[in-house]
Design a protein around this motif. Structure first.
Motif, PDB file in Angstrom:
ATOM      1  N   ASP A  49       0.816  -1.219   0.000  1.00  0.00           N
ATOM      2  CA  ASP A  49       0.000   0.000   0.000  1.00  0.00           C
ATOM      3  C   ASP A  49       0.851   1.273   0.000  1.00  0.00           C
ATOM      4  O   ASP A  49       0.331   2.355   0.228  1.00  0.00           O
ATOM      5  N   LEU A  50       2.140   1.154  -0.272  1.00  0.00           N
ATOM      6  CA  LEU A  50       3.033   2.306  -0.210  1.00  0.00           C
ATOM      7  C   LEU A  50       2.623   3.419  -1.177  1.00  0.00           C
ATOM      8  O   LEU A  50       2.542   4.579  -0.802  1.00  0.00           O
ATOM      9  N   LEU A  51       2.338   3.084  -2.450  1.00  0.00           N
ATOM     10  CA  LEU A  51       2.010   4.100  -3.450  1.00  0.00           C
ATOM     11  C   LEU A  51       0.635   3.898  -4.089  1.00  0.00           C
ATOM     12  O   LEU A  51       0.241   4.663  -4.964  1.00  0.00           O
ATOM     13  N   GLY A  52      -0.075   2.881  -3.676  1.00  0.00           N
ATOM     14  CA  GLY A  52      -1.404   2.598  -4.211  1.00  0.00           C
ATOM     15  C   GLY A  52      -1.967   1.382  -3.523  1.00  0.00           C
ATOM     16  O   GLY A  52      -1.270   0.707  -2.753  1.00  0.00           O
ATOM     17  N   PRO A  53      -3.234   1.075  -3.777  1.00  0.00           N
ATOM     18  CA  PRO A  53      -3.858  -0.054  -3.082  1.00  0.00           C
ATOM     19  C   PRO A  53      -3.257  -1.393  -3.507  1.00  0.00           C
ATOM     20  O   PRO A  53      -3.121  -1.673  -4.700  1.00  0.00           O
ATOM     21  N   VAL A  54      -2.892  -2.208  -2.520  1.00  0.00           N
ATOM     22  CA  VAL A  54      -2.273  -3.505  -2.779  1.00  0.00           C
ATOM     23  C   VAL A  54      -3.194  -4.346  -3.668  1.00  0.00           C
ATOM     24  O   VAL A  54      -4.413  -4.313  -3.539  1.00  0.00           O
ATOM     25  N   GLY A  55      -2.579  -5.064  -4.609  1.00  0.00           N
ATOM     26  CA  GLY A  55      -3.320  -5.942  -5.502  1.00  0.00           C
ATOM     27  C   GLY A  55      -4.006  -5.237  -6.661  1.00  0.00           C
ATOM     28  O   GLY A  55      -4.774  -5.853  -7.390  1.00  0.00           O
TER      29      GLY A  55
END
Length: 129
Positions: free
Chosen positions: A99-105
């Protein structure tokens, strides 16, 4: 981010250079699917609310590069047909494994257009991969 006294700092406003205020207001009304929140013709300013951050269209601002989140880059380009030059067609630039730069997956899709005033605008969508 915090300032020297420890107070929370947040982005308040982003300015985008425009030459024709009416044309630019029309372009961003279509792109953002919302009307301006304020307009000051004498000063050459139009404001839009981007979820608490002001987008200022200003005749005296320098050119910038905005990245705006949309639900779907393909749909956004379809809405802008005839209003914007497509610089870069929709493509996946990254799949987020944290989730660092966007939603995981989610895949991060981007496309780039030139707005009515000649500014580049990045369109970004997060879609489950």
């Amino acid at each position: 981010m915090t300032d020297a006294e420890g107070a929370l700092m947040r982005l308040v406003q982003v300015a985008q250079r425009v030459e024709d205020l009416d044309r630019a207001a029309d372009f961003y009304t279509v792109l953002l699917e919302t009307a301006p929140t304020a307009r000051f013709d004498d000063a050459g300013l139009v404001f839009f609310d981007l979820d608490g951050v002001r987008l200022l269209l200003d005749r005296n601002a320098p050119a910038g590069l905005l990245y705006l989140q949309v639900d779907n880059v393909h749909d956004a380009l379809e809405r802008l047909e005839g209003l914007a030059e497509v610089i870069s067609r929709p493509h996946v630039i990254f799949t987020h494994d944290s989730d660092l730069l966007g939603p995981v997956g989610h895949e991060e899709w981007q496309a780039f257009v030139r707005d009515s005033e000649g500014n580049a605008v990045g369109l970004v969508a997060f879609q489950r991969g």
